[in-house]
Design a protein around this motif. Structure first.
Motif, PDB file in Angstrom:
ATOM      1  N   ARG A  66       0.831  -1.214   0.000  1.00 52.17           N
ATOM      2  CA  ARG A  66       0.000   0.000   0.000  1.00 52.17           C
ATOM      3  C   ARG A  66       0.857   1.252   0.000  1.00 52.17           C
ATOM      4  N   GLN A  67       1.928   1.236   0.745  1.00 53.33           N
ATOM      5  CA  GLN A  67       2.821   2.388   0.755  1.00 53.33           C
ATOM      6  C   GLN A  67       3.431   2.607  -0.621  1.00 53.33           C
ATOM      7  N   ASN A  68       3.828   1.521  -1.304  1.00 52.11           N
ATOM      8  CA  ASN A  68       4.400   1.647  -2.642  1.00 52.11           C
ATOM      9  C   ASN A  68       3.355   2.151  -3.633  1.00 52.11           C
ATOM     10  N   GLN A  69       2.120   1.660  -3.500  1.00 54.40           N
ATOM     11  CA  GLN A  69       1.067   2.141  -4.393  1.00 54.40           C
ATOM     12  C   GLN A  69       0.810   3.639  -4.202  1.00 54.40           C
ATOM     13  N   ALA A  70       0.796   4.064  -2.973  1.00 55.11           N
ATOM     14  CA  ALA A  70       0.587   5.479  -2.688  1.00 55.11           C
ATOM     15  C   ALA A  70       1.728   6.320  -3.257  1.00 55.11           C
ATOM     16  N   GLU A  71       2.943   5.839  -3.113  1.00 55.13           N
ATOM     17  CA  GLU A  71       4.090   6.560  -3.657  1.00 55.13           C
ATOM     18  C   GLU A  71       4.018   6.617  -5.185  1.00 55.13           C
ATOM     19  N   ALA A  72       3.642   5.491  -5.811  1.00 55.92           N
ATOM     20  CA  ALA A  72       3.532   5.464  -7.280  1.00 55.92           C
ATOM     21  C   ALA A  72       2.429   6.405  -7.755  1.00 55.92           C
ATOM     22  N   ARG A  73       1.306   6.437  -7.028  1.00 52.91           N
ATOM     23  CA  ARG A  73       0.201   7.320  -7.408  1.00 52.91           C
ATOM     24  C   ARG A  73       0.615   8.788  -7.299  1.00 52.91           C
ATOM     25  N   ARG A  74       1.309   9.125  -6.234  1.00 50.88           N
ATOM     26  CA  ARG A  74       1.778  10.507  -6.070  1.00 50.88           C
ATOM     27  C   ARG A  74       2.779  10.886  -7.155  1.00 50.88           C
ATOM     28  N   HIS A  75       3.633   9.945  -7.509  1.00 51.23           N
ATOM     29  CA  HIS A  75       4.624  10.218  -8.550  1.00 51.23           C
ATOM     30  C   HIS A  75       3.937  10.422  -9.899  1.00 51.23           C
TER      31      HIS A  75
END
Length: 287
Positions: A254-263
């Motif tokens: 979930r943390q990686n998904q959030a980071e990818a979405r923000r990027h």
């Protein structure tokens, strides 16, 4: 020295007369032999421990009801029967009976014994016939504490904690049959389903107050119960660790998904490059 002492005593008895006669010589020899025998007997006779009474003809040492708080020192090595019951003894040191190789009967009942030093009873000789530890404060004991003794043993009237170790001890010792029912579980190992030990620390276990031999005869096996409890604890521990790993993986994804979405949103927010008029004309005319 002995001859001079005999001569003085003989002179005092006979008034200095008749020493050269046969009758005087016989009396003189008798006195010397008697004194010599008395001296040797005084040196050979073993000493009896303080607060105890020794019957030399039966090799019995009686220290019963003597107010003792520990095993007395100086017990004669020739002792066959040792009575230490009805005192205030709390523990048995490892070297207490090392030298009593002829001991046959050992009475330690009605004391306050709550622990046995490692190997305290292992040094008792093979001739031991009776070992009385009844009416004490023993809660736990193992086969190593008793060694290979085959003496008839009394363990009743102790606040025993019934577990696998005590069960193995019961199966090893030569218990006195008429006293076996007196071995009562003051507490017992907790079985599966009895609740958590931390939730109910005052619980004595479901088998408290019951004779150990009857529990074993009814099919209760504290060793398998202990292993089952251990297996359940290991299973619970593994489940907790597995759950923690799953939670960590989910959190990480979930943390990686959030980071990818923000990027991705950041990239979309960037302005796109504009074409110059020269480049547009060149493209339209094909030159």
């Amino acid at each position: 020295m002995c001859t001079g002492l005999c001569e003085k005593r003989w002179t005092a008895v006979s008034g200095g007369r008749g020493k050269e006669t046969g009758e005087g010589l016989d009396l003189y020899s008798y006195l010397c032999v008697s004194l010599l025998f008395s001296a040797l007997w005084g040196q050979a006779t073993p000493q009896c421990p303080d607060s105890c009474h020794c019957a030399w003809d039966t090799a019995t040492v009686l220290c019963s009801n003597a107010g003792l708080r520990e095993i007395p020192e100086g017990i004669p090595p020739e002792t066959v029967s040792l009575h230490l019951e009805r005192n205030y003894i709390r523990n048995i040191p490892e070297s207490a009976f090392n030298h009593l190789v002829h001991l046959r009967d050992l009475y330690l009942s009605h004391n306050r014994i709550d622990s046995l030093s490692s190997g305290a009873l292992r040094h008792l000789g093979p001739d031991l016939r009776l070992l009385d530890l009844s009416h004490n404060q023993l809660r736990q004991a193992s086969r190593e504490d008793f060694g290979s003794t085959r003496a008839k043993t009394r363990l009743y009237h102790n606040p025993w904690h019934c577990d696998c170790t005590l069960q193995e001890l019961m199966e090893t010792l030569n218990l006195e049959p008429e006293t076996v029912n007196g071995i009562i579980c003051e507490s017992s190992v907790r079985g599966v389903g009895e609740g958590s030990r931390w939730e109910d620390p005052g619980s004595l276990g479901e088998h408290a107050g019951q004779p150990l031999v009857k529990l074993l005869d009814s099919g209760v096996n504290f060793c398998s119960l202990q292993r089952k409890t251990t297996d359940v604890a290991m299973l619970v521990t593994m489940f907790v660790w597995f759950f923690m790993v799953i939670v960590y993986v989910v959190y990480y994804v979930r943390q990686n998904q959030a980071e990818a979405r923000r990027h991705l949103e950041y990239l979309k927010s960037l302005p796109s490059p504009r074409k110059t008029p020269t480049e547009a004309d060149t493209l339209s005319t094909g030159f």
